[in-house]
Design a protein around this motif. Structure first.
Motif, PDB file in Angstrom:
ATOM      1  N   LYS A  71       0.782  -1.179  -0.101  1.00  0.00           N
ATOM      2  CA  LYS A  71      -0.055   0.138   0.055  1.00  0.00           C
ATOM      3  C   LYS A  71       0.898   1.365   0.081  1.00  0.00           C
ATOM      4  CE  LYS A  71      -4.389  -1.351   0.931  1.00  0.00           C
ATOM      5  NZ  LYS A  71      -5.404  -0.956  -0.018  1.00  0.00           N
ATOM      6  N   ALA A  72       1.891   1.298   0.568  1.00  0.00           N
ATOM      7  CA  ALA A  72       2.819   2.358   0.666  1.00  0.00           C
ATOM      8  C   ALA A  72       3.691   2.564  -0.811  1.00  0.00           C
ATOM      9  CB  ALA A  72       3.993   2.138   1.654  1.00  0.00           C
ATOM     10  N   GLY A  73       3.488   1.584  -1.681  1.00  0.00           N
ATOM     11  CA  GLY A  73       4.198   1.725  -2.931  1.00  0.00           C
ATOM     12  C   GLY A  73       4.141   2.628  -3.886  1.00  0.00           C
ATOM     13  N   PRO A  74       2.737   3.088  -4.134  1.00  0.00           N
ATOM     14  CA  PRO A  74       2.408   4.165  -4.888  1.00  0.00           C
ATOM     15  C   PRO A  74       2.960   5.681  -4.447  1.00  0.00           C
ATOM     16  CG  PRO A  74       0.463   3.061  -4.793  1.00  0.00           C
ATOM     17  CD  PRO A  74       1.507   2.465  -3.683  1.00  0.00           C
ATOM     18  N   ASN A 106      -3.236   4.609   5.678  1.00  0.00           N
ATOM     19  CA  ASN A 106      -3.457   4.423   4.175  1.00  0.00           C
ATOM     20  C   ASN A 106      -4.199   5.829   3.710  1.00  0.00           C
ATOM     21  OD1 ASN A 106      -2.781   1.724   4.295  1.00  0.00           O
ATOM     22  ND2 ASN A 106      -5.009   1.005   4.425  1.00  0.00           N
ATOM     23  N   PRO A 107      -3.334   6.746   3.672  1.00  0.00           N
ATOM     24  CA  PRO A 107      -3.967   8.073   2.953  1.00  0.00           C
ATOM     25  C   PRO A 107      -3.804   8.074   1.691  1.00  0.00           C
ATOM     26  CG  PRO A 107      -1.484   8.313   3.926  1.00  0.00           C
ATOM     27  CD  PRO A 107      -1.902   6.888   4.322  1.00  0.00           C
ATOM     28  N   GLY A 108      -4.806   8.488   1.066  1.00  0.00           N
ATOM     29  CA  GLY A 108      -4.900   8.705  -0.656  1.00  0.00           C
ATOM     30  C   GLY A 108      -5.752   7.436  -1.024  1.00  0.00           C
ATOM     31  N   TYR A 109      -5.947   6.423   0.007  1.00  0.00           N
ATOM     32  CA  TYR A 109      -6.941   5.281  -0.449  1.00  0.00           C
ATOM     33  C   TYR A 109      -8.366   5.748  -0.058  1.00  0.00           C
ATOM     34  CZ  TYR A 109      -2.870   2.348  -1.400  1.00  0.00           C
ATOM     35  OH  TYR A 109      -1.848   1.789  -2.082  1.00  0.00           O
ATOM     36  N   LYS A 110      -9.100   5.038  -0.750  1.00  0.00           N
ATOM     37  CA  LYS A 110     -10.637   5.326  -0.584  1.00  0.00           C
ATOM     38  C   LYS A 110     -11.191   4.964   0.868  1.00  0.00           C
ATOM     39  CE  LYS A 110     -15.372   3.699  -2.001  1.00  0.00           C
ATOM     40  NZ  LYS A 110     -16.146   2.830  -2.757  1.00  0.00           N
TER      41      LYS A 110
END
Length: 131
Positions: A71-74, A106-110
């Protein structure tokens, strides 16, 4: 608690804010991924490491954490200065989060979860930091 279960809790809190306390308790017993500007050196982080921080929609800065390294990848791809990702206890993340920072999972995720600086202080104050 594994990342999948944690993500389900985050989603449920989005729909039902009364579940925040349960999510925070689950986080306290979980491992999370934190993008850092430096990696481990001889098994320890250098004293001058910096975690990825972002601005929350609520107007305060947050430490960026993720339920998995993937999840940190992007973020790591878009922020190459933070290409090292440390998988660690959530309690450690709390221990390095100082005012005026909050914490985001998980910032930036739905489905993400944000703790205000006062939330971080309250939870950290009721916890013995992990080593």
């Amino acid at each position: 608690m594994d990342a999948s279960q944690l993500e389900q809790l985050i989603q449920s809190v989005t729909d039902n804010p009364e579940g925040r306390a349960g999510l925070i308790e689950a986080l306290r017993q979980s491992r999370i991924a934190i993008p850092l500007n430096k990696g481990l050196e001889n098994g320890s982080l250098p004293k001058d490491f910096r975690p990825l921080t972002l601005n929350s929609p609520a107007g305060f800065a947050v430490l960026a954490t993720f339920t998995t390294v993937e999840k940190a990848g992007p973020w790591v791809k878009n922020e190459p200065a933070y290409s090292n990702v440390l998988l660690t206890d959530f309690l450690w993340a709390l221990s390095i989060t100082r005012p005026p920072f909050g914490l985001a999972v998980n910032p930036g995720y739905k489905y993400s979860f944000v703790m205000s600086p006062s939330d971080v202080q309250a939870v950290a104050g009721s916890t013995t930091p992990a080593t």
